[in-house]
Motif scaffolding. Sequence first.
Motif, PDB file in Angstrom:
ATOM      1  N   SER A 191       0.805  -1.225   0.000  1.00 29.92           N
ATOM      2  CA  SER A 191       0.000   0.000   0.000  1.00 29.92           C
ATOM      3  C   SER A 191       0.839   1.276   0.000  1.00 29.92           C
ATOM      4  N   THR A 192       2.163   1.121  -0.079  1.00 32.03           N
ATOM      5  CA  THR A 192       3.029   2.311  -0.160  1.00 32.03           C
ATOM      6  C   THR A 192       3.927   2.236  -1.388  1.00 32.03           C
ATOM      7  N   VAL A 193       4.938   1.387  -1.318  1.00 31.96           N
ATOM      8  CA  VAL A 193       5.925   1.302  -2.407  1.00 31.96           C
ATOM      9  C   VAL A 193       5.322   0.726  -3.677  1.00 31.96           C
ATOM     10  N   ALA A 194       4.525  -0.328  -3.546  1.00 28.65           N
ATOM     11  CA  ALA A 194       4.010  -1.038  -4.718  1.00 28.65           C
ATOM     12  C   ALA A 194       2.719  -0.452  -5.269  1.00 28.65           C
ATOM     13  N   MET A 195       2.281   0.671  -4.749  1.00 28.22           N
ATOM     14  CA  MET A 195       1.017   1.256  -5.197  1.00 28.22           C
ATOM     15  C   MET A 195       1.221   2.709  -5.583  1.00 28.22           C
ATOM     16  N   ASN A 196       0.449   3.166  -6.551  1.00 29.17           N
ATOM     17  CA  ASN A 196       0.500   4.563  -6.976  1.00 29.17           C
ATOM     18  C   ASN A 196       0.164   5.465  -5.786  1.00 29.17           C
ATOM     19  N   PRO A 197       1.046   6.418  -5.455  1.00 24.12           N
ATOM     20  CA  PRO A 197       0.799   7.271  -4.283  1.00 24.12           C
ATOM     21  C   PRO A 197      -0.502   8.070  -4.348  1.00 24.12           C
ATOM     22  N   THR A 198      -1.011   8.302  -5.554  1.00 23.41           N
ATOM     23  CA  THR A 198      -2.253   9.075  -5.694  1.00 23.41           C
ATOM     24  C   THR A 198      -3.499   8.207  -5.574  1.00 23.41           C
ATOM     25  N   SER A 199      -3.312   6.892  -5.497  1.00 21.01           N
ATOM     26  CA  SER A 199      -4.454   5.998  -5.352  1.00 21.01           C
ATOM     27  C   SER A 199      -5.104   6.181  -3.988  1.00 21.01           C
ATOM     28  N   VAL A 235       0.276   6.213   1.379  1.00 16.97           N
ATOM     29  CA  VAL A 235       0.961   7.485   1.137  1.00 16.97           C
ATOM     30  C   VAL A 235      -0.069   8.595   0.949  1.00 16.97           C
ATOM     31  N   TYR A 236      -1.100   8.308   0.182  1.00 20.52           N
ATOM     32  CA  TYR A 236      -2.185   9.278  -0.029  1.00 20.52           C
ATOM     33  C   TYR A 236      -2.874   9.628   1.286  1.00 20.52           C
ATOM     34  N   HIS A 237      -3.260   8.606   2.036  1.00 25.76           N
ATOM     35  CA  HIS A 237      -3.943   8.841   3.312  1.00 25.76           C
ATOM     36  C   HIS A 237      -3.005   9.487   4.329  1.00 25.76           C
ATOM     37  N   GLY A 238      -1.734   9.078   4.301  1.00 26.02           N
ATOM     38  CA  GLY A 238      -0.764   9.673   5.215  1.00 26.02           C
ATOM     39  C   GLY A 238      -0.558  11.152   4.947  1.00 26.02           C
ATOM     40  N   TRP A 239      -0.580  11.544   3.669  1.00 24.53           N
ATOM     41  CA  TRP A 239      -0.413  12.957   3.333  1.00 24.53           C
ATOM     42  C   TRP A 239      -1.581  13.790   3.851  1.00 24.53           C
ATOM     43  N   ILE A 240      -2.792  13.252   3.757  1.00 28.57           N
ATOM     44  CA  ILE A 240      -3.973  13.961   4.277  1.00 28.57           C
ATOM     45  C   ILE A 240      -3.839  14.160   5.780  1.00 28.57           C
ATOM     46  N   THR A 241      -3.464  13.100   6.478  1.00 27.93           N
ATOM     47  CA  THR A 241      -3.289  13.199   7.934  1.00 27.93           C
ATOM     48  C   THR A 241      -2.141  14.130   8.292  1.00 27.93           C
ATOM     49  N   LEU A 242      -1.043  14.042   7.537  1.00 32.49           N
ATOM     50  CA  LEU A 242       0.109  14.897   7.809  1.00 32.49           C
ATOM     51  C   LEU A 242      -0.233  16.369   7.615  1.00 32.49           C
ATOM     52  N   SER A 243      -1.004  16.689   6.593  1.00 30.99           N
ATOM     53  CA  SER A 243      -1.364  18.087   6.325  1.00 30.99           C
ATOM     54  C   SER A 243      -2.143  18.688   7.489  1.00 30.99           C
ATOM     55  N   ALA A 244      -3.141  17.950   7.971  1.00 33.90           N
ATOM     56  CA  ALA A 244      -3.926  18.445   9.105  1.00 33.90           C
ATOM     57  C   ALA A 244      -3.080  18.499  10.375  1.00 33.90           C
ATOM     58  N   THR A 245      -2.176  17.530  10.535  1.00 41.90           N
ATOM     59  CA  THR A 245      -1.312  17.501  11.717  1.00 41.90           C
ATOM     60  C   THR A 245      -0.406  18.724  11.764  1.00 41.90           C
TER      61      THR A 245
END
Length: 287
Positions: free
Chosen positions: A71-79, A84-94
Amino acid sequence: MNKIVPILVVVLAIFVLWYGAAVKMNAQWALDQAARADTTLSFGELVADTWSQERPVLPAPHQVVKELWDSTVAMNPTSKRSLVYHGWITLSATLLGFVFGTALGILLAVGIVHNRAMDMGVMPWAIASQTIPILAIAPMIIVVLASVGVTGLVPKAIISAYLSFFPVVVGMVKGLRSPAAFDLDLMKTYSASRSQTFWKLRLPASMPYLFASLKVGIAAALVGTIVGELPTGAIRGLGARMLSGSYYGQTVQIWSALFAAAILAAVLVGIIGAIQTRTLRRMGMNA
């Protein structure tokens, strides 16, 4: 080397206990399936089954690692299935909440140190605010802000700031009051104003305390963001990923999102630690 060995021993012990717990907690399902098929399982077959179930009660470590990789390296980050996609959303709010909480905490600390009324009136309220369970207040914040059209990152950032401001307040108050009476008296002999004493003495002395509180604050901010995602039906973020996993019984997904959050917290704390080391060294202090 002497520091690495104890860490490796602890990690190895955790893995051994984890694999053992996976066998114990997942064995009942495997035995029930074997009973339905009127077969028996050897110990080796039982262990292999408990470590490879699709929806285990407790996933084995290698299952979590595989899910993290997929769900990170083997998958498109924009999926929308990517961590990575979900982590970026959480990181932005954090990060947004952390900035809010840090700014509020520093401002309150400065006021508390320089104003007796704020010291007597604000500090008790700041302490009392932390006694309110975040799981109780988070849905109210989300609903109230949504009713006035405020959605997206801001409500989660406010919850994040709510948890992160308190360590900064406590740390900065302690730091701003850390100069010895001798140093304060020396500033008075130089006819230094209150602002000069603050910038030349109190603020530099508070830096070690500030960075220590920032490490706690960034971790608390991440927790606040994830909590803000859990009870609101959010579809994006690590909290939403955990929530969807619980809905569909995908325990491996839940654990992978949990570990992703832990890794993200470790990285954020590490970044602050690196900034602390560099800053304190430039100021001539021991990091």
